[in-house]
Scaffold this active site. Sequence first.
Site, short mmCIF file in Angstrom:
data_model
loop_
_atom_site.label_atom_id
_atom_site.label_comp_id
_atom_site.label_asym_id
_atom_site.label_seq_id
_atom_site.Cartn_x
_atom_site.Cartn_y
_atom_site.Cartn_z
N LYS A 14 0.58 -1.19 -0.04
CA LYS A 14 0.04 0.10 -0.06
C LYS A 14 0.85 1.34 0.03
O LYS A 14 0.51 2.50 -0.62
CB LYS A 14 -0.87 -0.14 1.02
CG LYS A 14 -0.42 0.25 2.56
CD LYS A 14 -1.53 -0.02 3.54
CE LYS A 14 -0.73 -0.49 4.79
NZ LYS A 14 -0.70 0.53 5.74
N ARG A 23 -7.41 3.38 12.81
CA ARG A 23 -7.01 2.14 13.31
C ARG A 23 -8.25 1.35 14.09
O ARG A 23 -8.20 0.32 14.32
CB ARG A 23 -5.79 2.02 13.96
CG ARG A 23 -4.59 2.33 13.20
CD ARG A 23 -3.90 1.12 12.85
NE ARG A 23 -2.64 1.67 11.79
CZ ARG A 23 -1.60 0.94 12.05
NH1 ARG A 23 -1.15 0.65 13.04
NH2 ARG A 23 -0.66 1.32 10.82
N ARG A 66 12.51 -7.04 2.51
CA ARG A 66 12.25 -5.73 2.21
C ARG A 66 13.51 -4.87 3.02
O ARG A 66 14.02 -5.35 3.94
CB ARG A 66 11.08 -5.28 2.92
CG ARG A 66 10.72 -3.84 2.79
CD ARG A 66 9.34 -3.42 3.14
NE ARG A 66 9.03 -3.40 4.47
CZ ARG A 66 8.11 -2.95 5.04
NH1 ARG A 66 6.96 -2.30 4.13
NH2 ARG A 66 7.78 -3.07 6.26
N ARG A 86 14.14 -3.20 8.39
CA ARG A 86 13.21 -2.77 9.57
C ARG A 86 13.38 -3.64 10.79
O ARG A 86 13.16 -5.05 10.58
CB ARG A 86 12.03 -2.48 9.36
CG ARG A 86 11.94 -0.89 9.19
CD ARG A 86 10.42 -0.54 8.64
NE ARG A 86 9.35 -1.23 9.20
CZ ARG A 86 7.99 -0.99 8.87
NH1 ARG A 86 7.85 -0.25 7.68
NH2 ARG A 86 7.22 -1.50 9.61
#
Length: 217
Positions: free
Chosen positions: A13, A88, A122, A155
């Site tokens: 996204k 959220r 990633r 990350r």
Amino acid sequence: MNAIIFGAPGSGKGTYASRLKSKLGVDVIAMGDIFRENLKEGTPLGKKVKGYVEKGLLVPDDIVIDVLKQHLNKVPKGKGFILDGYPRTIEQAETFEGIAKIDVILLQMVPDWIIIERLSSRRICNNCGAVYNLRFLKPKVDGICDKCGGSLYQRSDDTPEVIKRRLQVYQEQTSPLLQHYKEKKVPFIVSSIKGLDTPPETVVETMIKELKKLNLA
Ligand SMILES: [Zn+2]
């Protein structure tokens, strides 16, 4: 166009939102990125949200809404936005209804196995934040950002255990929200990604076609 983009972590996204930004000239307000930047820079906000972000938990509402308002105020009048990572909760959605109108929900449907595959490969530039993927979007030189020459890192929440927890949190948080927007009759554009190699351009082109049908692009 004021949109909310929903998709699990690793659904792509962020990539889609930034492509829509350059194609349609909308602003992207990505709460996760805002928090991570503040974490990295050790700002007072970063210190406040550190524990939540690292554990993949929700940052408390009062903090989120303050940060969101600051960023919305920077969106020029007449220019739309894509919200990523907010709301959220139903409470946040209801709070937001008093702040701005939402024209469309952009929903990414991606199977878990694709997400796990994508997230574990990633890599992110520690200088400009550009996102790479060792499988699909490799940097030209290993470990180095094409755009700025910065070095790439993984990350700390892109590990299998944290990914699983994030997917679970995402499902639990998102289903009632989708239900909420359906009840509010906000139009949905659903992108179903079925394979690892679906190019982002294809997904984004289809989204833009659908946005045009709704007179939002
Ligand atoms: Zn870079």
